[in-house]
Design an enzyme around this catalytic site. Sequence first.
Site, PDB file in Angstrom:
ATOM      1  N   HIS A 138       0.814  -1.220   0.000  1.00  0.00           N
ATOM      2  CA  HIS A 138       0.000   0.000   0.000  1.00  0.00           C
ATOM      3  C   HIS A 138       0.842   1.262   0.000  1.00  0.00           C
ATOM      4  O   HIS A 138       0.350   2.329   0.368  1.00  0.00           O
ATOM      5  CB  HIS A 138      -0.937   0.001   1.221  1.00  0.00           C
ATOM      6  CG  HIS A 138      -1.941  -1.120   1.177  1.00  0.00           C
ATOM      7  ND1 HIS A 138      -2.560  -1.596   2.300  1.00  0.00           N
ATOM      8  CD2 HIS A 138      -2.403  -1.859   0.147  1.00  0.00           C
ATOM      9  CE1 HIS A 138      -3.383  -2.582   1.963  1.00  0.00           C
ATOM     10  NE2 HIS A 138      -3.292  -2.771   0.659  1.00  0.00           N
TER      11      HIS A 138
ATOM     12  N   PRO B 178      -4.665 -11.084  18.380  1.00  0.00           N
ATOM     13  CA  PRO B 178      -5.391 -11.282  19.645  1.00  0.00           C
ATOM     14  C   PRO B 178      -6.902 -11.466  19.459  1.00  0.00           C
ATOM     15  O   PRO B 178      -7.593 -11.990  20.317  1.00  0.00           O
ATOM     16  CB  PRO B 178      -5.105  -9.997  20.441  1.00  0.00           C
ATOM     17  CG  PRO B 178      -4.342  -9.092  19.569  1.00  0.00           C
ATOM     18  CD  PRO B 178      -3.990  -9.789  18.320  1.00  0.00           C
TER      19      PRO B 178
END
Length: 257
Positions: A121, A223
């Site tokens: 990007h 997570p």
Amino acid sequence: MTGPLDEAAGLLRGAKRVVVLTGAGMSAESGVPTFRDAQSGWWARYDPEDLATERAFRRNPDRVFAWYVSRLHAVRRAEPHDGYHALVRLATLLEGVLTVVTQNVDGLHGRAGSRDVVELHGSLEAFRCIACRHPASADDIARLEDGATVIHPPACAKCGNFIRPGVVWFGETLPVDAMERAWRAARTADVALVVGTSSLVYPAAELPSLVAAGGGRIVEINPHETPLSCRADVYWPAAAGEALPALVAACGGSVAK
Ligand code: BV8
Ligand code: ZN
């Protein structure tokens, strides 16, 4: 009963070609807010996806340019955490090759010393003319005020048009050479290590499927579960800065900075 660390290390030890796909979560422990977390301070009122488009820039160049100047200052203050150094170490531990494909524009993989990095990007350190693509100096841009909520974009030295950030905005195609390198690495990978991405942004989010289609295995470190988690061979609910050094240790190395 082996856990995700042992399973991930078992896959990596024998791997000849590893592709690492990172997203904004890889930089969270370096103090760079993730792309979808509530933005900090003044920018909290904006959804990044409403700022990271050419349309937004053309409608309000001073606002959008100020956002990128504040992000440039933020990433220049940031330091790569141990997870970045672990990836550098992992590349030396493997018999084969390790390619880092990142969606991030903060340059932290390169600053940590990773050699084979594909920035899908673009980069906050790359500024160029919106019309003729003539490059502009990030150091000059970094001299602009940090924290300003509007900054008029400088003019291109060659044609006088606006200078824009050298990132890929939503609705823009990714750089051809970056895509070619990333897709080649994914198609030939034995293992994909997918770290800190919500797997929502395309075409980057396609990469793990390419690895699986080529017979490679997927290890995800995040997570929180993502749309990829149920398809991963190993889903490891952990933070990048903890998991990656532990993975390197389990593969016989230590995080030498
Ligand atoms: C394209 C640079 C072909 C800019 C970015 C309509 C029109 C056009 C295109 C589309 C459209 N609708 C959909 C699309 C496709 C679009 C897209 O995918 N949209 C999404 C929102 C659905 N894609 C594009 O537009 C791409 N171009 O398709 O071109 C085309 C062209 C024209 C017409 C049709 C097709 C271009 C996409 C690139 C956009 N630019 N960045 C800038 O930064 O300002 S993307 C941006 O999102 C960042 O680069 C970021 O990296 C990326 C992805 O997000 P993540 O990295 O995953 O970050 P996120 O915050 O989401 O998640 C963080 C994760 O980390 C979380 O899961 C969290 O749990 C985890 N985490 C948190 N802490 C930790 C952690 N993990 C580990 N450790 C921790 N400590
Ligand atoms: Zn120009």
